[in-house]
Design a protein around this motif. Sequence first.
Motif, PDB file in Angstrom:
ATOM      1  N   LEU A 237       4.941  -6.275  -8.579  1.00  0.00           N
ATOM      2  CA  LEU A 237       5.882  -5.309  -8.015  1.00  0.00           C
ATOM      3  C   LEU A 237       7.092  -5.113  -8.923  1.00  0.00           C
TER       4      LEU A 237
ATOM      5  N   ARG B  71       3.934   1.150  -3.622  1.00  0.00           N
ATOM      6  CA  ARG B  71       4.600   0.156  -4.475  1.00  0.00           C
ATOM      7  C   ARG B  71       3.688  -0.327  -5.595  1.00  0.00           C
ATOM      8  N   LEU B  72       2.374  -0.273  -5.344  1.00  0.00           N
ATOM      9  CA  LEU B  72       1.369  -0.586  -6.356  1.00  0.00           C
ATOM     10  C   LEU B  72       0.352   0.553  -6.396  1.00  0.00           C
TER      11      LEU B  72
ATOM     12  N   ALA C  61      -3.515  -6.432  -1.309  1.00  0.00           N
ATOM     13  CA  ALA C  61      -2.687  -5.341  -1.829  1.00  0.00           C
ATOM     14  C   ALA C  61      -2.538  -4.174  -0.855  1.00  0.00           C
TER      15      ALA C  61
ATOM     16  N   SER D 171       2.595  -1.648 -10.808  1.00  0.00           N
ATOM     17  CA  SER D 171       3.669  -0.863 -10.211  1.00  0.00           C
ATOM     18  C   SER D 171       3.826   0.458 -10.949  1.00  0.00           C
TER      19      SER D 171
ATOM     20  N   ASP E 201      -1.049 -14.783  -0.265  1.00  0.00           N
ATOM     21  CA  ASP E 201      -0.548 -13.415  -0.167  1.00  0.00           C
ATOM     22  C   ASP E 201      -1.096 -12.706   1.067  1.00  0.00           C
TER      23      ASP E 201
ATOM     24  N   GLN F 186       1.150 -11.332   4.342  1.00  0.00           N
ATOM     25  CA  GLN F 186       1.253  -9.887   4.469  1.00  0.00           C
ATOM     26  C   GLN F 186       0.474  -9.403   5.701  1.00  0.00           C
TER      27      GLN F 186
ATOM     28  N   ARG G 285       1.950 -11.332  -6.878  1.00  0.00           N
ATOM     29  CA  ARG G 285       2.270 -10.030  -6.275  1.00  0.00           C
ATOM     30  C   ARG G 285       3.707  -9.622  -6.600  1.00  0.00           C
TER      31      ARG G 285
ATOM     32  N   GLU H 271      -0.970  -3.198   1.956  1.00  0.00           N
ATOM     33  CA  GLU H 271       0.296  -2.598   2.377  1.00  0.00           C
ATOM     34  C   GLU H 271       1.068  -2.024   1.182  1.00  0.00           C
ATOM     35  N   ASP H 272       1.007  -2.694   0.037  1.00  0.00           N
ATOM     36  CA  ASP H 272       1.691  -2.184  -1.146  1.00  0.00           C
ATOM     37  C   ASP H 272       1.048  -0.906  -1.659  1.00  0.00           C
TER      38      ASP H 272
END
Length: 312
Positions: free
Chosen positions: A236, A257-258, A249, A170, A103, A107, A232, A251-252
């Motif tokens: 999401l 998004r998270l 995590a 999420s 991940d 990312q 991930r 960027e999310d």
Amino acid sequence: MATDHLGDMRLFAEAASAGSLSAAGRKLGLSPAAASARLAKLEATLQAKLFERTSRHLQLTDEGRVYLAHCTTALQIIDDAQAELRAGRGAVQGKLRISASTDFGRQLFGRWLDAFVDAHPDVRVALTLTDSLSNLHQDAVDIAIRFGQPENSALIARRLGPNCRVLCASPDYLARHGTPRTPEDLGQHRFIVLVTASGPLNQFHFAKGDRSWQYTVPMADAWESNDGALVRAWALAGRGIARKTIWDAAEDLRAGRLRILLPDYVAHEAGVYALRHGTRYMTPRVRAFLDFLVVQFAREATALSDVLPFQE
């Protein structure tokens, strides 16, 4: 004799890559008979069978896989030395072989890698993404990026930045199932668990002040995968709560998004490290990349401070 042996090693490595001894021979200017004779001589010298041969292709034996890893390392060092002498000492060029978690590699790290290569266009990249620990003594890897301090004293570890693992979910999942406020609330929730070769990562540790907690996810009720990127994706999609490193995590979290759960209970860890062989020459490209990563991790830690302040 040394030159002949080096040529035999190159022939073996090319044959392993191509799956064909005759193709490797053609690439090195050898006839099929000469290539076969040189491989036979190498196997006799090593007293080991390197390939299982069929009429269609070659398949490495267990001994062949071990020897290939060492050959790849040795040949890369020799090629690096020759390239450095030709181009001038300190040139940042050649192939950079990296291992990172799936991940993180897809990312944040992917963007950083693009930026490094844009600054050093003579560098080529071989990136291996895995959520299991690579054996750097067998794998042809210059740098492995790992979360947590390594136990193998034969490797040189350079700390790149701080680290912590967080529970995240999420907004859709939280709207349907509620937000846990304390570790005791976790028993009412659904989880997505990453499973590695050493087992499921289903034990969560928490700390607040002088108190500590531990929660073990019942695997019978969990979604599970050995692919961090799929974990991930499920998080999401609202399948449950996942535990990710803050870097996986990042960027999310910034995009909403998270969301981080139990931020006041996060147990901070040793950090994120770059591992490399202690006995291998550190080329200019490896040195430049390590320095680059330290800067990138420091910048990202500052950018994430509004999401979750790091504690050194």
